[in-house]
Design a protein around this motif. Structure first.
Motif, short mmCIF file in Angstrom:
data_model
loop_
_atom_site.label_atom_id
_atom_site.label_comp_id
_atom_site.label_asym_id
_atom_site.label_seq_id
_atom_site.Cartn_x
_atom_site.Cartn_y
_atom_site.Cartn_z
N MET A 1 0.85 -1.17 0.00
CA MET A 1 0.00 0.00 0.00
C MET A 1 0.90 1.23 0.00
N THR A 2 0.48 2.23 -0.74
CA THR A 2 1.31 3.41 -0.92
C THR A 2 0.70 4.64 -0.25
N VAL A 3 1.52 5.32 0.56
CA VAL A 3 1.10 6.57 1.18
C VAL A 3 0.95 7.63 0.08
N LYS A 4 0.00 8.52 0.26
CA LYS A 4 -0.33 9.61 -0.67
C LYS A 4 -1.03 9.12 -1.94
N LYS A 5 -1.43 7.85 -1.93
CA LYS A 5 -2.16 7.29 -3.06
C LYS A 5 -3.66 7.36 -2.77
N LYS A 6 -4.44 7.71 -3.76
CA LYS A 6 -5.89 7.74 -3.62
C LYS A 6 -6.41 6.30 -3.57
N VAL A 7 -7.37 6.06 -2.71
CA VAL A 7 -7.95 4.72 -2.67
C VAL A 7 -8.69 4.46 -3.98
N PRO A 8 -8.75 3.21 -4.40
CA PRO A 8 -9.42 2.89 -5.67
C PRO A 8 -10.92 3.13 -5.60
N PHE A 9 -11.48 3.51 -6.74
CA PHE A 9 -12.92 3.69 -6.80
C PHE A 9 -13.56 2.35 -7.15
N VAL A 10 -14.40 1.86 -6.26
CA VAL A 10 -15.16 0.63 -6.50
C VAL A 10 -16.56 0.81 -5.95
N THR A 11 -17.43 -0.09 -6.34
CA THR A 11 -18.78 -0.14 -5.80
C THR A 11 -18.88 -1.36 -4.90
N PHE A 12 -19.28 -1.13 -3.67
CA PHE A 12 -19.46 -2.20 -2.69
C PHE A 12 -20.94 -2.59 -2.65
N ARG A 13 -21.22 -3.88 -2.71
CA ARG A 13 -22.60 -4.38 -2.60
C ARG A 13 -22.89 -4.64 -1.13
N THR A 14 -23.72 -3.78 -0.53
CA THR A 14 -24.03 -3.90 0.89
C THR A 14 -25.49 -4.28 1.07
N ARG A 15 -25.82 -4.68 2.27
CA ARG A 15 -27.20 -4.96 2.66
C ARG A 15 -27.53 -4.02 3.81
N VAL A 16 -28.67 -3.33 3.71
CA VAL A 16 -29.09 -2.40 4.76
C VAL A 16 -30.48 -2.77 5.24
N ARG A 17 -30.70 -2.51 6.50
CA ARG A 17 -32.00 -2.80 7.10
C ARG A 17 -33.07 -1.92 6.46
N ASP A 18 -34.22 -2.52 6.17
CA ASP A 18 -35.35 -1.81 5.58
C ASP A 18 -36.62 -2.29 6.27
N ASP A 19 -37.17 -1.45 7.15
CA ASP A 19 -38.33 -1.85 7.95
C ASP A 19 -39.58 -2.10 7.12
N SER A 20 -39.58 -1.70 5.85
CA SER A 20 -40.74 -1.98 5.00
C SER A 20 -40.74 -3.42 4.50
N ILE A 21 -39.63 -4.13 4.72
CA ILE A 21 -39.54 -5.54 4.32
C ILE A 21 -39.90 -6.41 5.52
N GLU A 22 -40.88 -7.27 5.32
CA GLU A 22 -41.32 -8.15 6.41
C GLU A 22 -40.52 -9.44 6.40
N GLY A 23 -40.60 -10.15 7.51
CA GLY A 23 -39.95 -11.44 7.59
C GLY A 23 -38.65 -11.41 8.36
N PRO A 24 -37.96 -12.56 8.39
CA PRO A 24 -36.76 -12.69 9.21
C PRO A 24 -35.51 -12.02 8.64
N ASN A 25 -35.58 -11.55 7.40
CA ASN A 25 -34.41 -10.93 6.78
C ASN A 25 -34.81 -9.58 6.17
N PRO A 26 -35.09 -8.58 7.02
CA PRO A 26 -35.58 -7.29 6.52
C PRO A 26 -34.46 -6.37 5.98
N TYR A 27 -33.74 -6.85 5.00
CA TYR A 27 -32.63 -6.10 4.40
C TYR A 27 -32.80 -6.03 2.90
#
Length: 182
Positions: A1-27
């Motif tokens: 890893m290099t100091v003074k280097k910009k971190v790479p641009f990527v898209t991360f696939r995340t899961r977020v809680r959503d109270d409008s979704i019912e059931g045991p996995n409301p994400y």
């Protein structure tokens, strides 16, 4: 890893809680980019070989969580943990550890880790491709300081830990602040 280097641009696939979704996995899926995490703030990013693994679960992540407020006193806006694990695993791990402050970033495909130059094979442990253990201070998307464990290599027999420990990172930040104040 290099100091003074910009971190790479990527898209991360995340899961977020959503109270409008019912059931045991409301994400639901939510894409977040490097800019979402790193732009306009000074953060600590640390990476480790895998969720639920011994050193990561008993020392590194819990200690960053415990010392979070101390990092804030040193001018850190957020602490992120990135691992080459998918969003489901990272969410379960955060829940299992009762995280309240450190945010987890899933790098399921290892794209971010590869572009950071920190992707290593851990086939000797049955893990496949994972991150080498490191921590970094990132200021507005640019690496300010890095704390990379020694011995970077594929299929490393050891799991070095110390350089990237929250205690070492915090001590280094405090020392730098003391020099600046003097």
């Amino acid at each position: 890893m290099t100091v003074k280097k910009k971190v790479p641009f990527v898209t991360f696939r995340t899961r977020v809680r959503d109270d409008s979704i019912e059931g045991p996995n409301p994400y639901r899926w939510k894409d977040r980019t490097s800019d979402d995490y790193f732009s306009g703030k000074r953060i600590i990013l640390f990476s480790l070989p895998g969720a639920f693994t011994p050193t990561c679960s008993t020392l590194q992540l819990p200690d960053f969580e415990m010392l979070y407020d101390e990092f804030v006193k040193e001018g850190i806006d957020a602490i992120y943990c990135v691992s080459v694990n998918d969003a489901f695993v990272m969410n379960a791990w955060g829940k299992a550890l009762g995280l309240q402050k450190v945010q987890l970033i899933p790098d399921g495909s290892g794209e971010f880790t590869r572009k950071m130059g920190m992707l290593v094979a851990k086939d000797n442990l049955g893990f496949g491709m994972r991150s080498w253990r490191y921590a970094a201070v990132i200021n507005n998307g640019v690496v300010e300081q890095c704390f990379e464990e020694n011995g970077f290599c594929d299929n490393c027999e050891a799991d070095p830990y110390g350089v990237s420990s929250p205690q070492n990172v915090l001590e280094t930040l405090r020392a730098a602040k003391a020099v600046t104040a003097a």
